[in-house]
Write a protein that holds these residues in place. Structure first.
Motif, PDB file in Angstrom:
ATOM      1  N   SER A  31     -14.366  10.513   8.150  1.00  0.00           N
ATOM      2  CA  SER A  31     -14.011  11.625   7.267  1.00  0.00           C
ATOM      3  C   SER A  31     -12.515  11.844   7.330  1.00  0.00           C
ATOM      4  O   SER A  31     -11.976  12.129   8.404  1.00  0.00           O
ATOM      5  N   ILE A  32     -11.840  11.697   6.179  1.00  0.00           N
ATOM      6  CA  ILE A  32     -10.403  11.939   6.077  1.00  0.00           C
ATOM      7  C   ILE A  32     -10.226  13.113   5.136  1.00  0.00           C
ATOM      8  O   ILE A  32     -10.411  12.987   3.921  1.00  0.00           O
ATOM      9  N   GLY A  33      -9.930  14.271   5.664  1.00  0.00           N
ATOM     10  CA  GLY A  33      -9.863  15.449   4.822  1.00  0.00           C
ATOM     11  C   GLY A  33      -9.031  16.551   5.415  1.00  0.00           C
ATOM     12  O   GLY A  33      -9.212  16.924   6.582  1.00  0.00           O
ATOM     13  N   GLY A  34      -8.157  17.079   4.601  1.00  0.00           N
ATOM     14  CA  GLY A  34      -7.376  18.234   5.006  1.00  0.00           C
ATOM     15  C   GLY A  34      -7.765  19.426   4.164  1.00  0.00           C
ATOM     16  O   GLY A  34      -8.930  19.609   3.803  1.00  0.00           O
ATOM     17  N   THR A  35      -6.801  20.241   3.853  1.00  0.00           N
ATOM     18  CA  THR A  35      -6.981  21.358   2.939  1.00  0.00           C
ATOM     19  C   THR A  35      -5.927  21.217   1.845  1.00  0.00           C
ATOM     20  O   THR A  35      -5.038  20.373   1.928  1.00  0.00           O
ATOM     21  N   TYR A  36      -6.005  22.058   0.820  1.00  0.00           N
ATOM     22  CA  TYR A  36      -5.003  21.973  -0.244  1.00  0.00           C
ATOM     23  C   TYR A  36      -3.638  22.448   0.266  1.00  0.00           C
ATOM     24  O   TYR A  36      -2.600  21.977  -0.188  1.00  0.00           O
ATOM     25  N   ASP A  37      -3.651  23.358   1.216  1.00  0.00           N
ATOM     26  CA  ASP A  37      -2.389  23.790   1.821  1.00  0.00           C
ATOM     27  C   ASP A  37      -1.843  22.748   2.793  1.00  0.00           C
ATOM     28  O   ASP A  37      -0.633  22.549   2.884  1.00  0.00           O
ATOM     29  N   GLU A  38      -2.723  22.110   3.512  1.00  0.00           N
ATOM     30  CA  GLU A  38      -2.321  21.108   4.484  1.00  0.00           C
ATOM     31  C   GLU A  38      -3.154  19.837   4.300  1.00  0.00           C
ATOM     32  O   GLU A  38      -4.102  19.581   5.047  1.00  0.00           O
ATOM     33  N   PRO A  39      -2.803  19.036   3.307  1.00  0.00           N
ATOM     34  CA  PRO A  39      -3.547  17.793   3.088  1.00  0.00           C
ATOM     35  C   PRO A  39      -3.217  16.736   4.135  1.00  0.00           C
ATOM     36  O   PRO A  39      -2.170  16.807   4.797  1.00  0.00           O
ATOM     37  N   VAL A  40      -4.088  15.790   4.279  1.00  0.00           N
ATOM     38  CA  VAL A  40      -3.792  14.624   5.104  1.00  0.00           C
ATOM     39  C   VAL A  40      -2.789  13.763   4.336  1.00  0.00           C
ATOM     40  O   VAL A  40      -2.959  13.496   3.150  1.00  0.00           O
ATOM     41  N   THR A  41      -1.742  13.326   4.990  1.00  0.00           N
ATOM     42  CA  THR A  41      -0.745  12.463   4.345  1.00  0.00           C
ATOM     43  C   THR A  41      -0.371  11.324   5.283  1.00  0.00           C
ATOM     44  O   THR A  41      -0.481  11.439   6.500  1.00  0.00           O
ATOM     45  N   GLY A  42       0.079  10.210   4.659  1.00  0.00           N
ATOM     46  CA  GLY A  42       0.628   9.117   5.442  1.00  0.00           C
ATOM     47  C   GLY A  42      -0.325   8.498   6.427  1.00  0.00           C
ATOM     48  O   GLY A  42      -0.047   8.445   7.627  1.00  0.00           O
ATOM     49  N   LEU A  43      -1.476   8.040   5.950  1.00  0.00           N
ATOM     50  CA  LEU A  43      -2.471   7.442   6.831  1.00  0.00           C
ATOM     51  C   LEU A  43      -2.908   6.109   6.232  1.00  0.00           C
ATOM     52  O   LEU A  43      -3.144   6.008   5.018  1.00  0.00           O
ATOM     53  N   ALA A  44      -3.013   5.066   7.048  1.00  0.00           N
ATOM     54  CA  ALA A  44      -3.354   3.723   6.569  1.00  0.00           C
ATOM     55  C   ALA A  44      -4.377   3.074   7.487  1.00  0.00           C
ATOM     56  O   ALA A  44      -4.379   3.296   8.699  1.00  0.00           O
ATOM     57  N   PHE A  45      -5.257   2.255   6.879  1.00  0.00           N
ATOM     58  CA  PHE A  45      -6.265   1.503   7.623  1.00  0.00           C
ATOM     59  C   PHE A  45      -6.197   0.050   7.169  1.00  0.00           C
ATOM     60  O   PHE A  45      -6.284  -0.236   5.972  1.00  0.00           O
ATOM     61  N   GLU A  46      -6.061  -0.859   8.110  1.00  0.00           N
ATOM     62  CA  GLU A  46      -5.852  -2.267   7.783  1.00  0.00           C
ATOM     63  C   GLU A  46      -6.677  -3.179   8.681  1.00  0.00           C
ATOM     64  O   GLU A  46      -6.665  -3.040   9.903  1.00  0.00           O
ATOM     65  N   PRO A  86       0.803  -1.214   0.000  1.00  0.00           N
ATOM     66  CA  PRO A  86       0.000   0.000   0.000  1.00  0.00           C
ATOM     67  C   PRO A  86       0.837   1.266   0.000  1.00  0.00           C
ATOM     68  O   PRO A  86       1.873   1.344   0.677  1.00  0.00           O
ATOM     69  N   ILE A  87       0.394   2.230  -0.778  1.00  0.00           N
ATOM     70  CA  ILE A  87       1.037   3.528  -0.767  1.00  0.00           C
ATOM     71  C   ILE A  87       0.993   4.060   0.656  1.00  0.00           C
ATOM     72  O   ILE A  87       0.009   3.956   1.363  1.00  0.00           O
ATOM     73  N   GLY A  88       2.043   4.625   1.072  1.00  0.00           N
ATOM     74  CA  GLY A  88       2.083   5.180   2.417  1.00  0.00           C
ATOM     75  C   GLY A  88       2.756   4.259   3.411  1.00  0.00           C
ATOM     76  O   GLY A  88       3.053   4.661   4.527  1.00  0.00           O
ATOM     77  N   ALA A  89       2.992   2.982   3.025  1.00  0.00           N
ATOM     78  CA  ALA A  89       3.617   2.057   3.964  1.00  0.00           C
ATOM     79  C   ALA A  89       5.125   2.172   3.870  1.00  0.00           C
ATOM     80  O   ALA A  89       5.812   1.282   3.414  1.00  0.00           O
ATOM     81  N   HIS A  90       5.666   3.308   4.241  1.00  0.00           N
ATOM     82  CA  HIS A  90       7.102   3.551   4.189  1.00  0.00           C
ATOM     83  C   HIS A  90       7.712   3.163   5.529  1.00  0.00           C
ATOM     84  O   HIS A  90       7.439   3.777   6.553  1.00  0.00           O
ATOM     85  N   ALA A  91       8.509   2.117   5.520  1.00  0.00           N
ATOM     86  CA  ALA A  91       9.032   1.611   6.788  1.00  0.00           C
ATOM     87  C   ALA A  91      10.069   2.543   7.385  1.00  0.00           C
ATOM     88  O   ALA A  91      10.989   3.007   6.713  1.00  0.00           O
TER      89      ALA A  91
END
Length: 887
Positions: A305-320, A36-41
């Protein structure tokens, strides 16, 4: 976030190395790793893990010994993220997390500098996040002893009820078209037998539902007086102008219902909610106590709800490994659902709607075109927007009252209020089942979706891989299984989509009106008098739809296609998909489709196999290539092909099931990977020509009519049977008893039941049958008496059939004309010499088919088990069963 926790084979396909390399080059070259994208060890010594449980505390540091509530663990994680040098994991313990408010994830909840915050099931756990409350305390009601009532919180409303995980039907009645007349003000009652409607209480809770050719509309009733059902506004106005309207459906006649009155509760499983009284009514089957069922009433319209803004987007989040459930979108109860196509709808007042729009705009008009840029999108239960590097892996989305997962939708469909802007999103190995709307919907429909005013709004690089989408769009039947609108670089690969009312996988939107240069058709309609005629392309391009297994589509609608596209999509490739048991058009290139390539697809069924909507020389459905596809029915409907440069090259018509080796390789490779398959997957045991070896356990034996090709398989409580049998029927000069069965020998006595769930009926003949069987000796086909079956058929509902004269052939049946685009439990019940057949949608509430019958010659001890017959010796498939019980 605010939350409270309170299947012998006919042949085997052997792939050559060259074919395997070509397949890998075809799909593998364009699809990245399944990690999955975002799974950076991060360095292991710097990772942190926190713990939550359903009864976790609102204090502490969320250690394994002292887990926290969801609220508290999010606070702790936010603090940790600010200083973390590694990845952060939240492990959710087993159990049900009942949340009082939607879970909200903003920029502060995601990983930073390449790190990931993962919310995951603890090892071996199956945590469920739900917005529903369990309903208990059922008692017989004053209405009818068969109708139970329970107290629920006053004021709570819902459009859904979930019983043992299955969407229960709202109370409804079929409204015959000849019984009423549709007018601008409402509905005139023509049939005197319906005049009782004026005496019903709570009339403003009643709704009118219309199923057209591609729309599914809901309109609330205002009141009923005499012979007039006055409809609430502006919902009625919005449902009576445009295309495929209530009063002027696009192709065929519409189907109408009235819903949501206690008076309409008259079938097993139906329910009605009275919010003002705090009373929930439910009709259980005879002998069933609702207190023994898991009945869930949803209370949230959005779950996550997973939502940021264009200036501060949500990044690096995973659900498993999580289970998302328990929502109900209440918008249609207030605004109606003036559906336009695929989850888009109108609401509110349009001051410019002509006074005579009921007649002048029932098949489009200029003012309706003016309204196109004001369409709304159906909101999803789990929402992602203004976000990057977000992944969903091996989760289950179920018991949700609208679209399950929405990615980069318009702002009006988001709780955060910031729409679009989704990039690098991975949705891998998830299951979507018992969902009111789409399984997955990506992209928006308003101008910023196709021509973003801020480049950061562009939806791009969305991976949908190895997902199972089965029985979705239950309530909003116009929704496709997967929809991707204006997206750059969508990868829709190796998914299975099944049991949907409308299309399987849809891409694009806008009918070409927003493409560079626009559409002359839409100029003629007056669209550009109110909207820009763009000279630049949209964001729809470079998409890849490959390796998908799509079947049992279009259960309710005439229009549309199993794989469908709208508008120009340069660089888009649709290849190596396997479609079967489909209705209508297989590959549908609708208005404005340009610059696409469809190749190496296998199309079993469908008529036509391809349609390019290019009858008009002014809609720019052109410059498409359909190359080396295989099909076994229907022709190609490609009007103005030369003028439009829509090319058909090397496509192959196949007779029956004689697919060439290359086509079989596509078939065997389609769908989700083996590691992601469950009983919901049609290829759980592979296909009849490429079965997965999985022997039947020693507690069962297998039986097949001599000369009939069979395949048998088992894994745990799941079974597979393929049998190329002509039929099981011995009346009217027919003497057929050809089937394959998995048997519990001698397990049936004078007081027994044989029950199983038919998950996937994959045979193609309309009279193919899979179900449960009992007889004196199942191995003695054509001779053994005491013979009865209850079976799901491909296109003829569920049948209870039996041998009425003891000659060893079935000769009599009773039928239930019900929807078979879904898993169905079937049962035989023996009481002394009498046997009855029944079916259930939830495994508890059974409906009898016909009456109990006497089986001549039935022995005191009989065999019981599951069986299949393809009703066609030339075509067969592995059908999937679960939960066989002979008791």
């Amino acid at each position: 976030m605010s939350a409270k926790t309170g299947e012998t084979t006919r042949r085997t396909v052997r792939r050559s190395m060259r074919a395997s390399m070509l397949a890998a080059a075809s799909i593998g070259a364009l699809v990245v790793s399944l990690v999955p994208i975002g799974a950076h060890a991060a360095p292991p010594d710097k990772d942190r893990t926190f713990h939550a449980s359903p009864d976790g505390r609102d204090i502490g540091q969320c250690q394994e010994q002292h887990p926290c509530s969801l609220d508290r663990v999010q606070q702790v994680v936010r603090d940790e993220v600010r200083k973390a040098k590694g990845d952060v994991t939240v492990e959710l313990a087993d159990g049900t997390y009942r949340i009082a408010e939607p879970l909200e994830f903003g920029a502060e909840d995601g990983g930073r500098e390449g790190r990931t915050v993962t919310w995951a099931a603890a090892p071996g756990a199956h945590p469920e996040l739900t917005g529903a409350t369990a309903v208990t305390g059922w008692r017989p009601s004053e209405v009818d002893p068969a109708v139970y009532v329970a107290d629920v919180p006053v004021g709570v409303d819902s459009r859904q009820l979930y019983v043992n995980g299955i969407i229960a039907p709202r109370a409804s009645m079929r409204l015959q078209n000849s019984a009423v007349s549709i007018t601008a003000a409402g509905i005139v009652i023509v049939d005197p037998a319906l005049r009782y409607l004026a005496d019903l209480p709570d009339q403003d809770r009643i709704e009118f539902q219309s199923l057209g050719d591609f729309t599914n509309r809901y309109s609330p009733v205002d009141h009923i007086s005499g012979d007039l059902i006055t409809m609430a506004q502006p919902a009625w106005n919005n449902n009576t102008w445009g295309w495929d309207t209530v009063q002027n459906s696009f192709l065929a006649g519409p189907t109408w219902y009235l819903e949501n009155s206690l008076e309409f509760v008259d079938e097993v499983g139906e329910w009605y909610l009275a919010p003002d009284a705090g009373s929930l009514y439910y009709q259980a089957a005879e002998g069933v106590d609702p207190n023994d069922l898991d009945i869930e009433l949803p209370r949230l319209d959005v779950l996550v709800s997973i939502g940021g803004t264009y200036d501060e987007p949500v990044t690096g989040l995973a659900f498993e490994g999580l289970r998302f459930s328990g929502t109900s979108w209440l918008g249609p109860s207030v605004d109606g659902y003036a559906n336009q196509q695929n989850g888009a709808y109108l609401k509110g007042v349009f001051e410019y709607r002509p006074d005579d729009a009921f007649t002048s705009c029932s098949r489009g008009c200029e003012m309706f075109e003016r309204a196109r840029n004001d369409w709304y999108q159906e909101p999803a239960a789990v929402q992602v927007s203004a976000a990057s590097d977000v992944s969903f892996t091996r989760n289950t989305f179920t018991a949700l009252g609208q679209s399950a997962l929405g990615i980069g939708n318009d702002a009006n469909a988001t709780r955060s209020g910031v729409g679009l802007g989704a990039s690098d999103i991975a949705v891998v190995g998830n299951a979507f089942n018992e969902v009111g709307g789409h399984g997955i919907v990506v992209g928006g429909v308003r101008p910023d979706a196709h021509h973003p005013s801020d480049e950061r709004m562009t939806n791009r690089d969305i991976r949908l891989e190895h997902n199972t989408v089965n029985r979705v769009a239950v309530d909003y039947k116009d929704n496709s299984g997967i929809l991707s609108t204006y997206v750059t670089g969508a990868r829709i690969v190796h998914n299975e989509v099944a049991n949907v009312s409308y299309d399987g996988i849809d891409t694009g939107y806008g009918w070409g009106a927003n493409d560079a240069g626009g559409s002359d058709d839409y100029a003629d309609r007056g669209y550009y008098n109110w909207s820009p005629r763009y000279d630049t392309p949209t964001t729809l391009k470079d998409n890849y739809v490959a390796g998908n297994l799509v079947h049992d589509t279009k259960a309710r609608f005439a229009d549309g296609g199993t794989l469908y596209n709208l508008s120009a999509s340069p660089g888009t490739i649709v290849e190596r998909n396997y479609l079967y048991n489909i209705s209508g058009v297989a590959l549908y290139l609708d208005e404005g489709t340009r610059y696409t390539t469809y190749r190496h697809n296998v199309l079993q069924g469908g008529n036509p196999w391809v349609f390019t909507n290019a009858y008009s020389m002014r809609n720019h459905t052109n410059d498409n290539l359909l190359e080396e596809n295989w099909y076994n029915s229907g022709g190609a409907q490609i009007p103005n092909a030369a003028a439009k440069n829509n090319q058909l090259i090397g496509n192959v018509l196949v007779t029956g099931d004689e697919w060439p080796t290359a086509a079989r390789e596509v078939m065997c490779d389609a769908g989700v990977g083996i590691e992601y398959r469950t009983a919901l997957n049609a290829n759980l045991f592979g296909l009849a020509d490429c079965p997965i070896e999985s022997p039947v356990g020693a507690e069962h034996r297998t039986a097949g009519t001599p000369g009939v090709g069979t395949v048998f398989a088992q894994t745990g409580s799941d079974f597979g049977i393929a049998a190329a049998g002509s039929d099981i029927w011995g009346a009217g000069g027919q003497r057929d008893d050809e089937f394959g069965a998995i048997v519990r020998a001698g397990a049936v006595d004078s007081e027994s039941t044989v029950v199983a769930r038919v998950n996937s009926l994959n045979d193609v003949n309309a009279w193919a049958k899979s179900g449960v069987m009992l007889r004196n000796d199942i191995t003695e086909s054509g001779s053994s008496a005491g013979y009865a079956v209850t079976a799901v058929t491909r296109r003829n509902g569920v049948v209870f059939a039996w041998d009425s004269n003891g000659d060893g052939y079935i000769d009599t049946d009773a039928r239930a004309n019900v929807n078979t685009f879904r898993p169905i439990w079937v049962k035989l019940t023996r009481s002394e010499s009498e046997v009855s057949g029944s079916y259930s949608f939830d495994g508890v509430n059974y409906v009898r088919i016909g009456s109990a019958v006497t089986l001549p010659g039935a022995a005191d001890e009989q065999d019981g088990g599951i069986f299949s017959t393809s009703h066609d010796r030339s075509q067969w498939a592995i059908n999937v069963f679960s939960d066989l019980a002979v008791e």
